[in-house]
Design an enzyme around this catalytic site. Structure first.
Site, PDB file in Angstrom:
ATOM      1  N   GLN A 126      49.577  39.037  34.058  1.00 40.83           N
ATOM      2  CA  GLN A 126      49.420  40.254  34.030  1.00 40.83           C
ATOM      3  C   GLN A 126      48.176  40.925  33.827  1.00 40.83           C
ATOM      4  OE1 GLN A 126      51.963  41.310  30.744  1.00 40.83           O
ATOM      5  NE2 GLN A 126      54.094  40.587  32.089  1.00 40.83           N
ATOM      6  N   ASP A 129      46.307  42.073  37.615  1.00 40.36           N
ATOM      7  CA  ASP A 129      47.379  42.729  38.361  1.00 40.36           C
ATOM      8  C   ASP A 129      46.486  43.886  38.917  1.00 40.36           C
ATOM      9  OD1 ASP A 129      49.393  44.666  39.488  1.00 40.36           O
ATOM     10  OD2 ASP A 129      50.974  44.090  38.143  1.00 40.36           O
TER      11      ASP A 129
END
Length: 376
Positions: A126, A129
């Site tokens: 994450q 990203d």
């Protein structure tokens, strides 16, 4: 290990791939960083800020990259830049893997190219990203663009001259950009409705205070990566009917729908535009991939049938300072585990699913042949 940070040359691109903050962290990890003069200027990061962190300045792209082991970019290498990067160097950037015609040339040049769009959407990745970090900015700025062109108030106002009703905003697509657009429009006082093919988005939409508009579907509209998949013709027909009903009542429509590797789906037809109220606004965040409305024009603001269509292709670049800061941290988080300080090189571990997913080519071999077969 020598890291190069060149100036971005693509039209309308003001972002930079490394900020003074991340340059300082790369240097602290034992790397040497060369920054092309002016690389961060458009994003409000002056050359001196990089020098203060220990970076060395170079006069042009060739001088910055000719000896670099690692090149950090926002946009992909252009055809003339490929020859200026030494064989065996690693390049980390957005690559536009479904439309970039230079993929095979990257491999032929012996480069190790990491495509940040292909970092998998898993919990561990994450912080790497880039699609999410940049989409978040796009969703926020899309609402501001709508407000700029909408000639009325967004919130309800009760004045001595009468009551002004709140704007009705329809957001199409409840991914990262859509959710940020919803939250921002709600903060501005608008009434918000949201359409998404993924029923799983309903809870998130409603938690932000918006109304979810859905079409019943037999098949799951979400793929394994969390993206929307293309639906069948019957679904598209019922979808069009529902959208037409809500579009006619909307003051502002913000479209964010994209399907990786395919042209943007048409959600707002010309007939729907004709049915909208004069002075309404459509912000088409999918315009770079053909647009969710066929009347949208790339990098232009046009008026059709009394409706203003905003077709800015690179919305994150309009907020280049924060967009660069988030993008640069994404790259730092992606690269930090690969930096071998003792060896002074990048250790590419193909057993790591994040690295394996993002690496397009290495040692003259293109590792994602399915992208080449698409004829790009």
């Amino acid at each position: 290990m020598l890291i190069a940070v060149p100036v971005e040359t693509q039209l309308y691109e003001k972002r930079v791939a490394a900020t003074p903050e991340t340059v300082g962290k790369f240097i602290a990890s034992g790397c040497t960083v060369v920054v092309e003069k002016g690389a961060g200027s458009a994003a409000s990061y002056p050359d001196q800020a990089y020098v203060d962190k220990g970076a060395v300045l170079a006069d042009d792209f060739a001088a910055a990259c000719v000896n670099a082991d690692l090149v950090l970019k926002v946009r992909p290498l252009s055809a003339d830049q490929i020859a200026m990067v030494k064989k065996g160097a690693a390049v980390v950037s957005l690559v536009s893997p479904f439309t970039n015609p230079l993929l095979q040339q990257y491999a032929d040049a012996g480069l190790a190219c990491f495509c940040m769009e292909m970092v998998p959407r898993i919990s561990r990745a994450q912080s790497m990203d880039v699609l999410s970090s940049q989409a978040n900015i796009a969703g926020y700025r899309a609402v501001l663009l709508a407000m700029e062109h909408y000639q009325r108030f967004f919130p309800m106002l009760m004045t001595a001259a009468g009551t002004v009703q709140p704007a009705k905003v329809l957001v199409m697509g409840a991914g990262v950009a859509g959710l940020q657009a919803i939250a921002t429009a709600r903060r501005m006082g608008a009434n918000v409705e949201v359409f998404d093919v993924r029923a799983a988005a309903k809870e998130q939409v409603e938690s932000l205070g918006a109304r979810f508009v859905e079409v019943a579907a037999d098949a799951d509209a979400e793929d394994a990566s969390g993206y929307a998949r293309e639906m069948d013709d019957d679904y598209k027909r019922r979808q069009a009917e529902l959208i037409a009903h809500h579009a006619a009542r909307a003051d502002v429509i913000i479209t964010t729908a994209l399907i990786p590797g395919r042209p943007a789906p048409v959600l707002v037809t010309e007939e729907m535009v004709k049915s909208m109220k004069p002075g309404s606004v459509i912000v088409d965040l999918a315009v770079e991939m053909g647009g969710n409305c066929p009347l949208s024009e790339l990098d232009a603001v046009v008026v059709r049938h009394g409706v203003t269509l905003v077709g800015v292709s690179n919305v994150p670049s309009l907020m280049a300072t924060d967009a660069s800061a988030l993008y640069a941290r994404n790259l730092l988080n992606f690269l930090a585990p690969m930096i071998d300080r003792e060896a002074g090189e990048l250790k590419i571990n193909m057993d790591d699913e994040v690295i394996a997913a993002a690496l397009l080519c290495r040692d003259g071999q293109f590792l994602k042949p399915q992208l080449l077969k698409q004829g790009v």
